[in-house]
Write an enzyme that holds these catalytic residues in place. Structure first.
Site, PDB file in Angstrom:
ATOM      1  N   CYS A 109       0.895  -1.090  -0.036  1.00  0.00           N
ATOM      2  CA  CYS A 109      -0.002   0.110  -0.082  1.00  0.00           C
ATOM      3  C   CYS A 109       0.863   1.219   0.188  1.00  0.00           C
ATOM      4  CB  CYS A 109      -0.829  -0.004   1.084  1.00  0.00           C
ATOM      5  SG  CYS A 109      -1.870   1.564   1.651  1.00  0.00           S
ATOM      6  N   ILE A 110       0.805   2.172  -0.910  1.00  0.00           N
ATOM      7  CA  ILE A 110       1.571   3.322  -1.241  1.00  0.00           C
ATOM      8  C   ILE A 110       1.537   4.260   0.041  1.00  0.00           C
ATOM      9  CG2 ILE A 110       0.143   4.611  -2.724  1.00  0.00           C
ATOM     10  CD1 ILE A 110       2.287   5.634  -4.067  1.00  0.00           C
TER      11      ILE A 110
END
Lengths: 122, 132
Positions: free
Chosen positions: A78-79
């Site tokens: 997840c960025i």
């Protein structure tokens, strides 16, 4: 065909990650279609190339890398979770990110969840 | 508190989808905010999602809290947008409220207070569960 998606929220130095890895590898060797692993919260730390764990301890990152290569297992980080933990995700060939991992967003978690027969969180 | 038979049946008919269990107090960790982010993304992709509050997670629903007093972004305010994201199935564990001597006074509407057994049954109707 039944499919499995896995969410990992524990950091690479956590014993709980060992459980996640054992679980995923057992599923893969049993022929279960694992469509992807999504690393959220502290799980995003797995993609950090700068993490160095004492050589006599469990090397979770290397294990994920091995599964990714051996089974073409998609590993998504997840960025947002990664960036708030000091992993810069802005460029494509970023040396801070372990190449086994794909920088994704929570939209990928939606995708995995809707495709998977079962979703398991660690 | 909504627990009529018709309500139960309509929930049963909806079936599966994702359940998110919130089990942590709002301002001592990231968990509540991380769960909210997941909920809103699922909502914006028009995926069916239900929210469950249990254990210390029930504190996330209690009215008149302000995270900014302790320099924390008050993500609880965003709960009022649930309707906009079509997040309508919100359940709270009654026993968790009782154990913490909390009233059923919430900062959002349409919260279903369920006894432990019903809470478990509601959870069991979902295909996927994430816990934060």
């Amino acid at each position: 065909m039944k499919t499995l998606a896995v969410v990992v929220t524990t950091p690479p130095y956590s014993p709980l990650t060992v459980t996640a890895l054992t679980y995923v590898e057992t599923a893969l060797t049993a022929g279960i279609n694992v469509i992807g692993v999504f690393f959220y919260q502290d799980g995003a730390m797995h993609a950090n190339e700068n993490i160095s764990i004492a050589s006599d301890e469990y090397q979770a990152i290397a294990q994920w890398q091995r599964l990714q290569q051996q089974y073409q297992l998609p590993l998504h980080i997840c960025i947002t979770a990664a960036e708030k933990r000091g992993i810069a995700c802005d460029s494509v060939d970023n040396e801070q990110i372990n190449e086994a991992f794909t920088v994704s967003g929570l939209g990928e978690l939606v995708e995995l969840t809707t495709k998977a027969t079962r979703l398991v969180q660690f | 508190m909504i627990s009529s038979d018709t309500q139960e049946e309509s929930n049963l008919a909806q079936g599966n989808g994702l359940a998110i269990i919130n089990s942590k107090a709002p301002f001592s960790s990231d968990f509540g905010k991380d769960a909210l982010d997941v909920a809103l993304i699922f909502g914006s992709f028009e995926q069916k999602i239900s929210l469950f509050f249990q254990g210390d997670g029930v504190y996330q629903l209690i009215a008149k809290q302000d995270g900014t007093l302790v320099s924390i972004k008050d993500y609880l305010k965003t709960f009022s947008a649930f309707e906009f994201y079509d997040i309508e199935d919100i359940y709270v564990c009654q026993q968790s409220l009782v154990n913490r001597q909390l009233d059923e006074t919430f900062h959002i509407e349409n919260v279903n207070v369920l006894a432990s057994v019903e809470f478990g049954l509601a959870l069991n109707r979902h295909q996927h569960v994430l816990r934060f």
